[in-house]
Design a protein around this motif. Structure first.
Motif, PDB file in Angstrom:
ATOM      1  N   ARG A 112       0.801  -1.200  -0.012  1.00 35.44           N
ATOM      2  CA  ARG A 112      -0.057  -0.036   0.132  1.00 35.44           C
ATOM      3  C   ARG A 112       0.868   1.206  -0.035  1.00 35.44           C
ATOM      4  O   ARG A 112       0.364   2.247  -0.659  1.00 35.44           O
ATOM      5  CB  ARG A 112      -0.845   0.044   1.164  1.00 35.44           C
ATOM      6  CG  ARG A 112      -2.348  -0.579   0.975  1.00 35.44           C
ATOM      7  CD  ARG A 112      -3.543  -0.008   1.750  1.00 35.44           C
ATOM      8  NE  ARG A 112      -4.473  -0.542   1.385  1.00 35.44           N
ATOM      9  CZ  ARG A 112      -5.199  -1.583   2.250  1.00 35.44           C
ATOM     10  NH1 ARG A 112      -4.805  -1.889   3.179  1.00 35.44           N
ATOM     11  NH2 ARG A 112      -6.481  -1.929   1.630  1.00 35.44           N
ATOM     12  N   ARG A 115      -3.917   4.967  -5.185  1.00 31.13           N
ATOM     13  CA  ARG A 115      -4.746   4.241  -5.959  1.00 31.13           C
ATOM     14  C   ARG A 115      -5.358   5.218  -6.975  1.00 31.13           C
ATOM     15  O   ARG A 115      -5.588   4.642  -8.400  1.00 31.13           O
ATOM     16  CB  ARG A 115      -6.041   3.719  -4.902  1.00 31.13           C
ATOM     17  CG  ARG A 115      -7.266   2.758  -5.671  1.00 31.13           C
ATOM     18  CD  ARG A 115      -7.839   1.956  -4.759  1.00 31.13           C
ATOM     19  NE  ARG A 115      -8.560   0.892  -5.616  1.00 31.13           N
ATOM     20  CZ  ARG A 115      -9.611   0.808  -5.993  1.00 31.13           C
ATOM     21  NH1 ARG A 115     -10.394   1.693  -6.137  1.00 31.13           N
ATOM     22  NH2 ARG A 115     -10.119  -0.238  -6.714  1.00 31.13           N
ATOM     23  N   LEU A 151      -5.426  -2.270  -5.342  1.00 34.46           N
ATOM     24  CA  LEU A 151      -4.194  -1.311  -5.244  1.00 34.46           C
ATOM     25  C   LEU A 151      -4.419  -0.172  -6.334  1.00 34.46           C
ATOM     26  O   LEU A 151      -3.878   1.060  -6.210  1.00 34.46           O
ATOM     27  CB  LEU A 151      -2.950  -1.857  -5.157  1.00 34.46           C
ATOM     28  CG  LEU A 151      -2.405  -2.570  -4.178  1.00 34.46           C
ATOM     29  CD1 LEU A 151      -1.265  -3.401  -4.478  1.00 34.46           C
ATOM     30  CD2 LEU A 151      -2.398  -1.648  -2.993  1.00 34.46           C
TER      31      LEU A 151
END
Length: 432
Positions: free
Chosen positions: A230, A235, A321
């Motif tokens: 992450r 995103r 993601l």
């Protein structure tokens, strides 16, 4: 049929070489090769519970059919199921499901002696063949023995139908015999249904249409798996190129290079359809001058703009993601892959013009602007740049995709007409 058998016999040295190549490359073990010829297949006692044979080509088809398999197990507590697949990776995937009363093995080659041995040992009550898995010797031998052949989610592209039509002069009798061996068939879409009717399928053998992939719900990746990744991705500015094929990656790389001129912080996750192509794709990346890291080698994304996701079974990670998803198989004439999976994870959808495999879904998406069709690198770069510049628009597209696909998802796999056909078979009446 005789000409088809002769043709197979003439091609058998090529099949042997292809299998040998798989073995030498370490992709299959020797026992995998022998399994394709019916090795280590014990004959089932006649007193055993009825066995339903379900065949699918590879991971995608079997993932889509999992709910079908589970429904059959729920309906008939005494039923046994044998799943056959064409690839070692699909066999491994089905084994990991750990479903009760389900066995899995590599499918028998379409040679009559192999099939006779297989059918004698397995004694299936019926065969359910998935999508475009239509095999002449398999189907006609089953018909000869009075074993029903049901095709679920049958798919036939315009290209395949054209090839079949062009070969009518050579394999016409084989095609008619193969189609004639089908007991019942549920087509994936109207176009596939019409093409199969034109090739000789009697209309009274049709079942209501079903698209197995509309029922697939991909399990979300765990937080444990997501956490190390992450921090490397934002995103809104991450583009996923999902299930790409040869000939598409170069277009994606060119588009990404253009995209970075306006969005230098953009990231690309590239997930080729066949991870075994990882080395070839990596070479293309190097030629394109793009810095990358590689999932199959355990690399973290770090600062490289491209992450080569050349592994199996991790698509949920990349969907979660990336805010934008280009769906592969659609820039080249392969029919396009499913939009249902990326839509499930709220990705804004981009696709090429070749989407015949899921034509109804893509038409529904495009009709309300819930997906964007792109035909070249420039169009892909422009669409991605526009959505990265306006995250709210990307979010609206993702929301609209759910709305567009909802009616198709509503046509769930549990179609009574399909199950009623199985329940009418003497050996499978427990499915009623």
């Amino acid at each position: 049929m005789l000409l088809y058998r002769v043709f197979l016999l003439l091609l058998s040295p090529l099949f042997a070489l292809a299998l040998l190549r798989q073995w030498l490359r370490g992709r299959e073990k020797f026992r995998d090769l022998t399994e394709r010829f019916g090795a280590r297949l014990a004959r089932r006692p006649r007193s055993h519970a009825p066995l339903l044979w379900i065949h699918g080509a590879s991971n995608g088809e079997l993932t889509a059919a999992r709910s079908l398999i589970e429904e059959a197990l729920n309906r008939a507590p005494g039923l046994e199921i044998l799943v056959t697949v064409n690839t070692v990776s699909a066999r491994r995937m089905v084994r990991k499901w750990h479903l009760p009363r389900v066995q899995v093995r590599l499918a028998p080659m379409d040679f009559r002696p192999v099939l006779r041995h297989f059918i004698n040992a397995v004694q299936p009550a019926a065969l359910v063949s998935l999508e475009n898995e239509i095999w002449p010797n398999r189907f006609t031998l089953l018909k000869k023995r009075g074993i029903p052949v049901i095709v679920a989610g049958a798919r036939m592209s315009e290209r395949t139908a054209r090839r079949w039509s062009q070969m009518q002069w050579l394999f016409g009798p084989t095609m008619r015999a193969t189609i004639g061996a089908v007991t019942r068939l549920a087509a994936q879409d109207t176009a596939s249904e019409q093409r199969l009717l034109q090739l000789g399928l009697p209309s009274d053998r049709l079942l209501p249409r079903m698209n197995l992939k509309t029922t697939v719900e991909v399990q979300s990746a765990s937080e444990e798996a997501l956490a190390p990744l992450r921090q490397h991705f934002t995103r809104d500015t991450t583009l996923l190129a999902a299930s790409t094929h040869e000939g598409e990656e170069r277009v994606v790389f060119e588009a990404f290079d253009l995209l970075r001129q306006t969005h230098p912080d953009a990231r690309l996750v590239l997930a080729p359809r066949h991870p075994g192509r990882g080395d070839a794709v990596a070479l293309e990346l190097a030629r394109a001058g793009l810095s990358y890291t590689r999932r199959s080698r355990g690399d973290l994304p770090d600062s490289a703009p491209v992450y080569l996701a050349d592994t199996l079974g991790e698509m949920a990670l990349w969907y979660q993601l990336a805010g934008l998803c280009f769906i592969g198989g659609s820039l080249t004439p392969r029919g396009g892959h499913t939009p249902f999976e990326p839509a499930q994870f709220d990705c804004a959808l981009l696709h090429g013009p070749h989407v015949s495999n899921h034509i109804a879904a893509y038409q529904a998406l495009d009709r309300i602007g819930a997906a964007i069709e792109v035909r070249d690198a420039s169009a892909l770069a422009q669409a991605a740049a526009r959505l990265m510049s306006d995250p709210d628009a990307a979010a609206r597209m993702a929301k609209d995709a759910h709305e567009a696909l909802a009616p198709l998802r509503a046509a769930q796999l549990r179609q009574e007409a399909f199950w009623n056909v199985l329940a009418d078979l003497p050996k499978l009446q427990a499915l009623a």
